[in-house]
Design a protein around this motif. Sequence first.
Motif, mmCIF file in Angstrom:
data_model
loop_
_atom_site.group_PDB
_atom_site.id
_atom_site.type_symbol
_atom_site.label_atom_id
_atom_site.label_comp_id
_atom_site.label_asym_id
_atom_site.label_seq_id
_atom_site.Cartn_x
_atom_site.Cartn_y
_atom_site.Cartn_z
ATOM 1 N N ALA A 376 0.862 -1.327 -0.033
ATOM 2 C CA ALA A 376 -0.132 0.064 -0.171
ATOM 3 C C ALA A 376 0.617 1.231 0.091
ATOM 4 O O ALA A 376 0.766 2.244 -0.862
ATOM 5 C CB ALA A 376 -0.887 -0.140 0.993
ATOM 6 N N GLY A 377 2.028 1.249 0.831
ATOM 7 C CA GLY A 377 2.958 2.283 0.795
ATOM 8 C C GLY A 377 3.561 2.635 -0.407
ATOM 9 O O GLY A 377 3.678 3.594 -0.940
ATOM 10 N N ALA A 378 3.811 1.630 -1.142
ATOM 11 C CA ALA A 378 4.415 1.669 -2.465
ATOM 12 C C ALA A 378 3.570 2.185 -3.552
ATOM 13 O O ALA A 378 3.981 2.957 -4.394
ATOM 14 C CB ALA A 378 4.831 0.334 -2.968
ATOM 15 N N SER A 379 2.180 1.976 -3.483
ATOM 16 C CA SER A 379 1.318 2.421 -4.282
ATOM 17 C C SER A 379 1.151 3.939 -3.979
ATOM 18 O O SER A 379 1.109 4.872 -4.854
ATOM 19 C CB SER A 379 0.090 1.747 -4.052
ATOM 20 O OG SER A 379 -1.009 2.453 -4.651
ATOM 21 N N GLU A 380 1.325 4.655 -2.643
ATOM 22 C CA GLU A 380 1.041 5.949 -2.250
ATOM 23 C C GLU A 380 2.106 6.451 -2.849
ATOM 24 O O GLU A 380 2.078 7.635 -3.086
ATOM 25 C CB GLU A 380 0.968 5.877 -0.718
ATOM 26 C CG GLU A 380 -0.373 5.296 -0.384
ATOM 27 C CD GLU A 380 -0.601 4.831 1.100
ATOM 28 O OE1 GLU A 380 0.234 5.324 1.960
ATOM 29 O OE2 GLU A 380 -1.500 4.073 1.227
ATOM 30 N N MET A 381 3.403 5.799 -2.602
ATOM 31 C CA MET A 381 4.614 6.566 -2.972
ATOM 32 C C MET A 381 4.887 6.870 -4.569
ATOM 33 O O MET A 381 5.065 8.130 -4.820
ATOM 34 C CB MET A 381 5.925 5.572 -2.734
ATOM 35 C CG MET A 381 7.234 6.091 -2.997
ATOM 36 S SD MET A 381 8.445 4.883 -2.379
ATOM 37 C CE MET A 381 8.013 3.411 -3.798
#
Length: 424
Positions: A376-381
Amino acid sequence: MNKMIIKGGHRLSGNVTIGGAKNSTVALIPAAILADTPVQFDMVPNILDVHNLMVILESMNVSSDFADGILNIDPTKIIESALPSKAIKSLRASYYFMGALLGRFGRAEISFPGGDNIGPRPIDQHIKAFEAMGCKVVNKGDQIVITTGEKGLQGAQIFLDVVSVGATINAILAAVKAKGHTVIRNAAKEPEIIDVVTFLNNMGAKIRGAGTDVIRIEGVESLRATNTHIIIPDRIEAGTYLSMAAAYGEGVKIQNVIPEHLESFIAKLKEMGIKLEINEDSIYVPKSVDFKNIEVKTMPYPGFATDLQQPITPLLLRANGDSTIIDTIYPKRTKHIQELCKMGAKIRYDEESGTIIVSHTDKLVGAKITAGEIRAGASEMIAGLMAEGTTVIDNADNILRGYDNIIDKLTNLHAEVELVNDEN
């Protein structure tokens, strides 16, 4: 905890080199305690999970040192001891110590593992495998105690009810020193399993069939490392950069990849109309401007990886029309949706069908959001790189758990990004 601050609007260009596979590394480190000699790994990713696993090793009097991608582990003075609960609960892959400790001592006592909260991920198949090999499993509070009895670990016929990477590897780690022959059926086929088996076989294990759904293991008495084991490239990190480069790149070359490990992901990018230049160990992503909408359905390997459904989502925002994602592995893996919506993304989740619908979005705007878990963090990044203005991602340690030297790599691609310690 750290915050990641991204100033969007800087298109990416240049080269990025992929690190060693996280999902191999977190199994290889527990596997190292089965050795009767020191062990050395190369291409180890510099991620938080590695450092947490080193804390667990230290609690067993197993020394380790890590620098410049080289990890040395010396298990020759290992002792049985209580494993640190905090480190165990920080990452789910700590459960690999169950199989490794059984192989080493015939006994394992470990806290229930933690890690990302992405929906139910039971360990019943792990327990089933251990019980088939003659183990007794008892729950004591938040501890799992596994014992083998007088006969020790026994080779067995194991059929996994569901395809599970974790259960397949844990069964291998226990069976490699069991007495007799073990057969694991309906085994997972991921490249990371082949990587772990290669490491074990190079130390003298007798394992056949890795990469197929039937794995056969003849137990051995001793494992001895004679060579450095080089970890395979991380296909999930590679897929994340492919998505990032396609969504907001001016021409990015992704190096140290095994394209064959990414065939299902690459097929979807091509379906979108992205003209990739694929070489033996690199993929070049040219600037892309016109994208077709697609349908994504996650499946066990060699299907589309669940770990890549979130990283591909920001790219789908640029497609013409609605794209859909159905995650058959972890249907509740949706933590990124509300965070991306705060940035203006047009995404919704239909609970009845378990479908994520990603609609074309003209503009993303920087916002304060939270990384609920690694992918999820990678997507937001990626969304933050695409957005106008500044994006602040709280809980950025979740990103650091899975992405090697992420700040340096993004900076080298001309992104404007930094980590700030969140003292609040």
